[in-house]
Write a protein that holds these residues in place. Sequence first.
Motif, PDB file in Angstrom:
ATOM      1  N   ASN A 210      23.751 -28.922  -9.999  1.00  0.00           N
ATOM      2  CA  ASN A 210      22.763 -27.845 -10.033  1.00  0.00           C
ATOM      3  C   ASN A 210      23.368 -26.480  -9.729  1.00  0.00           C
ATOM      4  O   ASN A 210      22.677 -25.467  -9.816  1.00  0.00           O
ATOM      5  N   TYR A 211      24.646 -26.466  -9.351  1.00  0.00           N
ATOM      6  CA  TYR A 211      25.295 -25.218  -8.987  1.00  0.00           C
ATOM      7  C   TYR A 211      26.041 -24.636 -10.182  1.00  0.00           C
ATOM      8  O   TYR A 211      26.497 -25.350 -11.075  1.00  0.00           O
ATOM      9  N   THR A 212      26.169 -23.319 -10.167  1.00  0.00           N
ATOM     10  CA  THR A 212      27.028 -22.612 -11.106  1.00  0.00           C
ATOM     11  C   THR A 212      28.202 -22.030 -10.319  1.00  0.00           C
ATOM     12  O   THR A 212      28.028 -21.573  -9.190  1.00  0.00           O
ATOM     13  N   TYR A 213      29.379 -22.049 -10.938  1.00  0.00           N
ATOM     14  CA  TYR A 213      30.597 -21.612 -10.249  1.00  0.00           C
ATOM     15  C   TYR A 213      31.208 -20.434 -10.993  1.00  0.00           C
ATOM     16  O   TYR A 213      31.419 -20.494 -12.209  1.00  0.00           O
ATOM     17  N   GLU A 214      31.477 -19.375 -10.264  1.00  0.00           N
ATOM     18  CA  GLU A 214      32.228 -18.244 -10.801  1.00  0.00           C
ATOM     19  C   GLU A 214      33.585 -18.220 -10.109  1.00  0.00           C
ATOM     20  O   GLU A 214      33.662 -18.248  -8.875  1.00  0.00           O
ATOM     21  N   ASP A 224      32.609 -17.184 -15.985  1.00  0.00           N
ATOM     22  CA  ASP A 224      31.188 -17.085 -15.678  1.00  0.00           C
ATOM     23  C   ASP A 224      30.552 -18.442 -15.960  1.00  0.00           C
ATOM     24  O   ASP A 224      30.863 -19.089 -16.970  1.00  0.00           O
ATOM     25  N   GLU A 225      29.650 -18.853 -15.084  1.00  0.00           N
ATOM     26  CA  GLU A 225      28.907 -20.105 -15.292  1.00  0.00           C
ATOM     27  C   GLU A 225      29.849 -21.279 -15.555  1.00  0.00           C
ATOM     28  O   GLU A 225      29.647 -22.073 -16.462  1.00  0.00           O
ATOM     29  N   THR A 227      32.295 -24.691 -14.197  1.00  0.00           N
ATOM     30  CA  THR A 227      32.075 -25.931 -13.460  1.00  0.00           C
ATOM     31  C   THR A 227      32.817 -25.844 -12.128  1.00  0.00           C
ATOM     32  O   THR A 227      33.398 -24.818 -11.779  1.00  0.00           O
ATOM     33  N   SER A 228      32.817 -26.956 -11.405  1.00  0.00           N
ATOM     34  CA  SER A 228      33.449 -26.972 -10.086  1.00  0.00           C
ATOM     35  C   SER A 228      34.964 -27.127 -10.156  1.00  0.00           C
ATOM     36  O   SER A 228      35.628 -27.179  -9.121  1.00  0.00           O
ATOM     37  N   ASN A 248      23.413 -21.441  -6.326  1.00  0.00           N
ATOM     38  CA  ASN A 248      22.527 -22.602  -6.410  1.00  0.00           C
ATOM     39  C   ASN A 248      21.390 -22.361  -7.387  1.00  0.00           C
ATOM     40  O   ASN A 248      21.307 -21.316  -8.045  1.00  0.00           O
ATOM     41  N   GLU A 249      20.479 -23.340  -7.488  1.00  0.00           N
ATOM     42  CA  GLU A 249      19.405 -23.275  -8.473  1.00  0.00           C
ATOM     43  C   GLU A 249      18.405 -22.159  -8.191  1.00  0.00           C
ATOM     44  O   GLU A 249      17.593 -21.794  -9.051  1.00  0.00           O
ATOM     45  N   SER A 253      23.851 -17.305  -3.485  1.00  0.00           N
ATOM     46  CA  SER A 253      25.276 -17.563  -3.672  1.00  0.00           C
ATOM     47  C   SER A 253      26.047 -17.428  -2.379  1.00  0.00           C
ATOM     48  O   SER A 253      25.585 -16.850  -1.394  1.00  0.00           O
TER      49      SER A 253
END
Length: 300
Positions: A210-214, A224-225, A227-228, A248-249, A253
């Motif tokens: 559910n998280y986005t990683y920058e 941008d957007e 994965t882990s 998070n959703e 951040s």
Amino acid sequence: MLSNSLNFIIHPAPELQISGNNVICNGDTAFIKVDASTMPYQPNANVQYSYSYKWSDDATAMIDTITEGGIYTVTVTSKISDRDLCTATASVNVITSGADMQIIADKTVICDGEYINLRANFEGFVNENASYVWTDADGSVIGNSSNVTVHPSASTQYVLTINAGEACTMSDTIDITVHARPEMATLVPSAEYICQGEQVSFTADPSDANYTYEWFLNGVKVTDEGTSILTLNLNEPGVYAVSARIINEFGCSAINLEVPSVVKVMPTPQVMLSGNNTICNGDTAVINVNVLPASDDLGS
């Protein structure tokens, strides 16, 4: 030869100004007043105007006594010696206090640690003697003006009470939702040292679908957007600092820019051969190998 002439006097319409408190509290009485004035039809003309008044609630005096809100219109007629001349009208909107007051917030859903401004929103309130009391969910007073800045750490409620005199109290409540920020990411590199041109991977912990990683390389965003997991091809020797922001959703951040993960890229060793490159049949020759090792002194 005979000639006749008529003189016409054109009287200007009266100018009107309404005063008084345009907010009335429930159960109270308020007064609104109209002042009329008329410029003489010519300079220094000795003219004395009188006026008659007609309000939309059938009042016929200069001052109207009211007990409820609404739009009040007054028609004023100028007179000379009880002879009606010109008319003018004016209106005022009187608001019943408490009916339209509400709390306005910059936003009602925030992330932990954010500040928001709360303010009272009401139209027409002009009572300068009004007092304001802001309280939090525990009943503690947090402000005494028409606005207040708060930074709640959990979902909560705020109440504003305005007192504008006896039997004139307005109150409103607002709910603020606070979402927690994700845990600061711990970055695990696949290696602390790599050779020039090799790949290195970084894995962010915690990892959540559910998280986005920058991802940031030496403070500059590279994805941008994502994965882990971040994989990099590093072709130049040096020290590289990798950081990640987790979102998070709820859009909240956390970022570890101050404590990045570091990988050192070592330069490729230089190999040099020396010696006699010609050998006679049956003789022995020596070939020397000189290796200039890659230095690990790449800075901090």
